[in-house]
Design a protein around this motif. Structure first.
Motif, PDB file in Angstrom:
ATOM      1  N   ASN A  51       0.787  -1.383  -0.062  1.00  0.00           N
ATOM      2  CA  ASN A  51      -0.098  -0.171   0.113  1.00  0.00           C
ATOM      3  C   ASN A  51       0.887   1.049   0.106  1.00  0.00           C
ATOM      4  OD1 ASN A  51      -2.530   1.353  -0.512  1.00  0.00           O
ATOM      5  ND2 ASN A  51      -2.187   1.577   2.310  1.00  0.00           N
ATOM      6  N   ASP A  52       1.613   0.955  -0.559  1.00  0.00           N
ATOM      7  CA  ASP A  52       3.003   2.377  -0.386  1.00  0.00           C
ATOM      8  C   ASP A  52       2.590   3.302  -1.559  1.00  0.00           C
ATOM      9  OD1 ASP A  52       5.929   3.229   0.075  1.00  0.00           O
ATOM     10  OD2 ASP A  52       5.502   3.744  -1.538  1.00  0.00           O
ATOM     11  N   VAL A  53       2.304   3.991  -0.922  1.00  0.00           N
ATOM     12  CA  VAL A  53       1.713   5.784  -2.251  1.00  0.00           C
ATOM     13  C   VAL A  53       2.758   5.659  -3.420  1.00  0.00           C
ATOM     14  CG1 VAL A  53       3.348   7.080  -1.061  1.00  0.00           C
ATOM     15  CG2 VAL A  53       0.774   7.774  -2.025  1.00  0.00           C
ATOM     16  N   ARG A  54       4.234   5.013  -3.301  1.00  0.00           N
ATOM     17  CA  ARG A  54       5.147   6.031  -3.865  1.00  0.00           C
ATOM     18  C   ARG A  54       4.700   4.467  -5.414  1.00  0.00           C
ATOM     19  NH1 ARG A  54       9.929   5.131  -0.712  1.00  0.00           N
ATOM     20  NH2 ARG A  54       9.151   3.972   0.141  1.00  0.00           N
ATOM     21  N   LEU A  55       3.832   3.134  -4.879  1.00  0.00           N
ATOM     22  CA  LEU A  55       4.490   2.296  -5.965  1.00  0.00           C
ATOM     23  C   LEU A  55       2.544   2.246  -6.467  1.00  0.00           C
ATOM     24  CD1 LEU A  55       4.967  -1.219  -4.035  1.00  0.00           C
ATOM     25  CD2 LEU A  55       6.134   0.946  -5.391  1.00  0.00           C
ATOM     26  N   LYS A  56       1.644   3.225  -5.629  1.00  0.00           N
ATOM     27  CA  LYS A  56      -0.003   3.311  -6.482  1.00  0.00           C
ATOM     28  C   LYS A  56       0.763   4.539  -6.756  1.00  0.00           C
ATOM     29  CE  LYS A  56      -1.646   2.971  -2.144  1.00  0.00           C
ATOM     30  NZ  LYS A  56      -3.194   3.977  -1.625  1.00  0.00           N
ATOM     31  N   ASP A  57       1.157   5.714  -6.514  1.00  0.00           N
ATOM     32  CA  ASP A  57       1.781   6.422  -7.917  1.00  0.00           C
ATOM     33  C   ASP A  57       2.120   6.263  -8.803  1.00  0.00           C
ATOM     34  OD1 ASP A  57       0.411   8.172  -6.210  1.00  0.00           O
ATOM     35  OD2 ASP A  57       2.522   8.809  -5.553  1.00  0.00           O
ATOM     36  N   ALA A  58       2.825   5.387  -8.996  1.00  0.00           N
ATOM     37  CA  ALA A  58       3.665   4.440 -10.056  1.00  0.00           C
ATOM     38  C   ALA A  58       3.036   4.212 -11.225  1.00  0.00           C
ATOM     39  CB  ALA A  58       4.553   3.560  -9.736  1.00  0.00           C
ATOM     40  N   ALA A  59       2.026   3.122 -10.768  1.00  0.00           N
ATOM     41  CA  ALA A  59       0.911   2.230 -11.238  1.00  0.00           C
ATOM     42  C   ALA A  59       0.244   2.968 -11.938  1.00  0.00           C
ATOM     43  CB  ALA A  59      -0.071   1.267 -10.345  1.00  0.00           C
ATOM     44  N   GLU A  60      -0.722   4.576 -11.096  1.00  0.00           N
ATOM     45  CA  GLU A  60      -1.553   5.460 -11.420  1.00  0.00           C
ATOM     46  C   GLU A  60      -0.748   6.137 -13.094  1.00  0.00           C
ATOM     47  OE1 GLU A  60      -3.263   7.901  -8.449  1.00  0.00           O
ATOM     48  OE2 GLU A  60      -4.127   9.354  -9.868  1.00  0.00           O
ATOM     49  N   ALA A  61       0.301   6.189 -12.692  1.00  0.00           N
ATOM     50  CA  ALA A  61       1.641   7.937 -13.562  1.00  0.00           C
ATOM     51  C   ALA A  61       1.314   6.148 -15.049  1.00  0.00           C
ATOM     52  CB  ALA A  61       2.632   7.834 -13.124  1.00  0.00           C
ATOM     53  N   ALA A  62       1.559   5.075 -15.120  1.00  0.00           N
ATOM     54  CA  ALA A  62       1.274   4.248 -15.769  1.00  0.00           C
ATOM     55  C   ALA A  62       0.723   3.473 -16.405  1.00  0.00           C
ATOM     56  CB  ALA A  62       2.077   3.138 -15.790  1.00  0.00           C
ATOM     57  N   ILE A  63      -0.476   3.746 -15.987  1.00  0.00           N
ATOM     58  CA  ILE A  63      -2.028   3.870 -16.742  1.00  0.00           C
ATOM     59  C   ILE A  63      -2.133   4.589 -17.456  1.00  0.00           C
ATOM     60  CG2 ILE A  63      -4.537   3.799 -16.379  1.00  0.00           C
ATOM     61  CD1 ILE A  63      -4.321   1.872 -13.820  1.00  0.00           C
ATOM     62  N   ARG A  64      -1.462   6.492 -16.891  1.00  0.00           N
ATOM     63  CA  ARG A  64      -2.571   7.133 -18.083  1.00  0.00           C
ATOM     64  C   ARG A  64      -1.685   7.809 -18.618  1.00  0.00           C
ATOM     65  NH1 ARG A  64      -6.533   8.511 -15.862  1.00  0.00           N
ATOM     66  NH2 ARG A  64      -6.540   8.776 -12.933  1.00  0.00           N
ATOM     67  N   THR A  65      -0.220   6.599 -18.831  1.00  0.00           N
ATOM     68  CA  THR A  65       0.231   6.711 -19.843  1.00  0.00           C
ATOM     69  C   THR A  65       0.235   5.695 -20.996  1.00  0.00           C
ATOM     70  OG1 THR A  65       2.085   8.156 -18.720  1.00  0.00           O
ATOM     71  CG2 THR A  65       2.982   7.083 -21.312  1.00  0.00           C
ATOM     72  N   TYR A  66       0.495   4.665 -20.533  1.00  0.00           N
ATOM     73  CA  TYR A  66      -0.088   3.486 -21.574  1.00  0.00           C
ATOM     74  C   TYR A  66      -1.368   2.569 -21.542  1.00  0.00           C
ATOM     75  CZ  TYR A  66       5.109   3.442 -21.331  1.00  0.00           C
ATOM     76  OH  TYR A  66       6.297   4.112 -21.153  1.00  0.00           O
ATOM     77  N   GLY A  67      -2.039   3.177 -20.455  1.00  0.00           N
ATOM     78  CA  GLY A  67      -3.342   2.205 -20.144  1.00  0.00           C
ATOM     79  C   GLY A  67      -2.931   1.350 -19.539  1.00  0.00           C
ATOM     80  N   VAL A  68      -4.378   0.312 -19.407  1.00  0.00           N
ATOM     81  CA  VAL A  68      -4.317  -0.867 -18.513  1.00  0.00           C
ATOM     82  C   VAL A  68      -4.218  -2.178 -18.964  1.00  0.00           C
ATOM     83  CG1 VAL A  68      -6.301   0.242 -16.777  1.00  0.00           C
ATOM     84  CG2 VAL A  68      -7.010  -1.074 -18.915  1.00  0.00           C
ATOM     85  N   GLY A  69      -4.416  -2.375 -20.297  1.00  0.00           N
ATOM     86  CA  GLY A  69      -4.474  -4.483 -20.971  1.00  0.00           C
ATOM     87  C   GLY A  69      -3.029  -3.752 -21.630  1.00  0.00           C
ATOM     88  N   ALA A  70      -1.854  -5.373 -21.216  1.00  0.00           N
ATOM     89  CA  ALA A  70      -1.173  -5.522 -22.081  1.00  0.00           C
ATOM     90  C   ALA A  70      -1.508  -5.442 -23.780  1.00  0.00           C
ATOM     91  CB  ALA A  70      -0.709  -6.755 -21.538  1.00  0.00           C
ATOM     92  N   GLY A  71      -2.944  -6.301 -23.928  1.00  0.00           N
ATOM     93  CA  GLY A  71      -3.071  -6.569 -25.712  1.00  0.00           C
ATOM     94  C   GLY A  71      -2.691  -8.134 -25.841  1.00  0.00           C
ATOM     95  N   GLY A  72      -1.776  -8.302 -25.663  1.00  0.00           N
ATOM     96  CA  GLY A  72      -1.155  -9.638 -26.397  1.00  0.00           C
ATOM     97  C   GLY A  72       0.079 -10.526 -25.525  1.00  0.00           C
ATOM     98  N   SER A  73       0.352 -11.782 -26.082  1.00  0.00           N
ATOM     99  CA  SER A  73       1.069 -11.513 -25.496  1.00  0.00           C
ATOM    100  C   SER A  73       2.785 -10.988 -25.942  1.00  0.00           C
ATOM    101  CB  SER A  73       1.924 -13.531 -25.678  1.00  0.00           C
ATOM    102  OG  SER A  73       2.452 -13.243 -27.449  1.00  0.00           O
ATOM    103  N   ARG A  74       4.063 -11.723 -25.035  1.00  0.00           N
ATOM    104  CA  ARG A  74       5.049 -10.537 -25.484  1.00  0.00           C
ATOM    105  C   ARG A  74       5.816 -10.183 -26.846  1.00  0.00           C
ATOM    106  NH1 ARG A  74       8.444  -9.209 -21.201  1.00  0.00           N
ATOM    107  NH2 ARG A  74      10.175  -8.337 -22.955  1.00  0.00           N
ATOM    108  N   LEU A  75       5.445 -12.003 -27.174  1.00  0.00           N
ATOM    109  CA  LEU A  75       5.747 -11.873 -28.646  1.00  0.00           C
ATOM    110  C   LEU A  75       4.908 -11.166 -29.754  1.00  0.00           C
ATOM    111  CD1 LEU A  75       7.721 -14.780 -28.124  1.00  0.00           C
ATOM    112  CD2 LEU A  75       8.781 -12.997 -28.909  1.00  0.00           C
ATOM    113  N   THR A  76       3.722 -10.999 -29.722  1.00  0.00           N
ATOM    114  CA  THR A  76       2.840 -10.119 -30.560  1.00  0.00           C
ATOM    115  C   THR A  76       2.772  -8.608 -30.318  1.00  0.00           C
ATOM    116  OG1 THR A  76       0.880 -10.495 -29.551  1.00  0.00           O
ATOM    117  CG2 THR A  76       1.635 -11.965 -30.711  1.00  0.00           C
ATOM    118  N   THR A  77       1.413  -7.882 -29.757  1.00  0.00           N
ATOM    119  CA  THR A  77       1.400  -6.347 -29.327  1.00  0.00           C
ATOM    120  C   THR A  77       2.295  -6.375 -27.974  1.00  0.00           C
ATOM    121  OG1 THR A  77      -0.518  -7.212 -28.953  1.00  0.00           O
ATOM    122  CG2 THR A  77      -0.087  -6.878 -31.223  1.00  0.00           C
TER     123      THR A  77
END
Ligand SMILES: Cc1ncc(COP(=O)(O)O)c(C=O)c1O
Length: 387
Positions: A51-77
């Motif tokens: 529940n560390d705030v720095r980790l929660k902030d990191a998750a939030e920032a990544a969602i804002r930049t990249y969205g939520v799902g990965a959309g595919g396996s590593r070798l596809t998309t």
């Protein structure tokens, strides 16, 4: 279906029925189960970072930049630049040439063992290895030779008895239900002397063991001497995902051969961002590990004084052996009434007649809180006639 009902009845009759306890709030040293606030003494969140705030902030920032799902396996998309950053960071942390991510530690173990071994191999596996190693060994089709838990004489004898060109020792670094550390220095010695490969699953050592917190290889000062290091980001690192660290060629090989890597959607950007951030915290906040170790030493000594059967362990996993599954469950329930949450671990997770409370400590548990738990254990143990 009748066979299912019969099986469930049998599970219930043997005191092995499993139910969820649903958390309704964040996980720290206290958590909420419904409306009940309980002291959490049974999580793998050793450094209290979930529940560390720095980790929660990191998750939030990544969602804002990249969205939520990965959309595919590593070798596809599904390969994001974040995955690449994290693999490089893990390799740096583990002091290896390269690393590769899997979606869980379970999938890493299955993926690695099945990618390297087939029916021409002999796998020497510790009797208390984690289920995911056991499953990987079974799936590989290799000959499995189980040696007695941490018994180097037994391992030596078995290595001599089972000759073959392709042989490998596979072990947990820290045993998940007993909390003891594998004698990795001796295992490596035996492996070198007999030309065997070494695979170590350091799920519970990663982030905790060694001066830098990098795990059991550092703890035993074995840099460069373990062929394949497996780990998870889901315990001390408070995130999700498994990994394998080793040589560049190993990582490239796994990218082509490990089916649990190839055929599964990649970890989501938020999860990766959390892991990147928690690795930085592990590196820079050694005091968390120090406090965890202090808590471990102190608590184990105090616990032994109560008269319970406590297994000797030098990690934050402290098994309090009860024996019968029903009794272990009763003790866990009594403690829950006192707002202390410690899970009862029963077969098949542990061998028959060794049901236990698996106590785990966090860096942030205070002496007062630990004293409260000791007192709760004493009262509950006496009420149930166990001590
Ligand atoms: C020793 C060991 N290896 C692997 C795993 C699996 O890791 P994950 O939870 O990331 O699947 C666990 C725990 O779950 C474990 O205790």
């Amino acid at each position: 279906m009748r066979f299912i009902d019969e099986c469930l009845k049998d599970i219930k009759d043997r005191g092995l029925y499993r139910e969820f306890k649903f958390l309704s709030g964040p996980q720290s040293k206290y958590t909420l189960i419904g409306n009940k606030r309980v002291l959490l003494m049974t999580s793998n969140n050793y450094l209290d970072l979930c529940n560390d705030v720095r980790l929660k902030d990191a998750a939030e920032a990544a969602i804002r930049t990249y969205g939520v799902g990965a959309g595919g396996s590593r070798l596809t998309t599904g390969s994001y630049e974040l995955h690449d950053q994290l693999e490089k960071k893990i390799a740096d942390f583990k002091n290896t040439e390269a690393a590769i991510l899997f979606n869980t530690g379970y999938m890493a173990n299955i993926g690695v063992v099945t990618a390297i071994a087939d029916k021409e191999w002999i796998l020497f596996s510790d009797a208390l290895n984690h289920a995911s190693i056991i499953d990987g060994c079974r799936l590989s089709g290799a000959k499995i030779v189980v040696y007695k838990h941490c018994d180097m004489e037994d391992l030596r004898k078995k290595i001599k008895a089972y000759e073959g060109k392709k042989r490998c020792i596979v072990t947990d670094g820290v045993f998940s239900m007993d909390g003891d550390i594998a004698p990795l220095d001796k295992i490596v010695e035996l492996a070198k002397a007999n030309n065997l490969l070494t695979v170590v699953d350091d799920a519970h050592g990663t982030g905790v063991l060694g001066n830098r917190g990098t795990g059991c290889v550092e703890y035993f000062n074995l840099k460069g001497q373990v062929d394949i290091q497996i780990g998870t980001l889901s315990k001390a690192l408070a995130s999700e995902g498994g990994f394998v660290a080793g040589s560049k060629s190993l990582v490239t090989y796994l990218r082509h051969k490990a089916r649990s890597f190839i055929y599964s959607t990649a970890l989501s950007p938020a999860t990766i961002a959390v892991s990147l951030c928690s690795l930085d915290i592990v590196k820079s906040e050694k005091d968390r590990r120090d406090r965890l170790l202090e808590n471990t030493k102190w608590f184990q000594e105090e616990l032994k004084k109560l008269g319970f059967h406590v297994l000797e362990s030098n990690t934050a996993i402290i098994p309090l052996i009860i024996g019968s599954a029903e009794k272990a469950t009763k003790l866990s329930e009594k403690l829950f009434e006192k707002d202390i949450f410690i899970s009862a671990i029963r077969p098949p997770t542990v061998p028959d007649h060794t049901s236990r409370l698996r106590i785990t400590l966090m860096a942030t548990h205070s002496r007062e809180e630990l004293k409260y738990v000791l007192n709760g254990l004493k009262e509950a143990g006496m009420e149930l006639g166990m001590i």
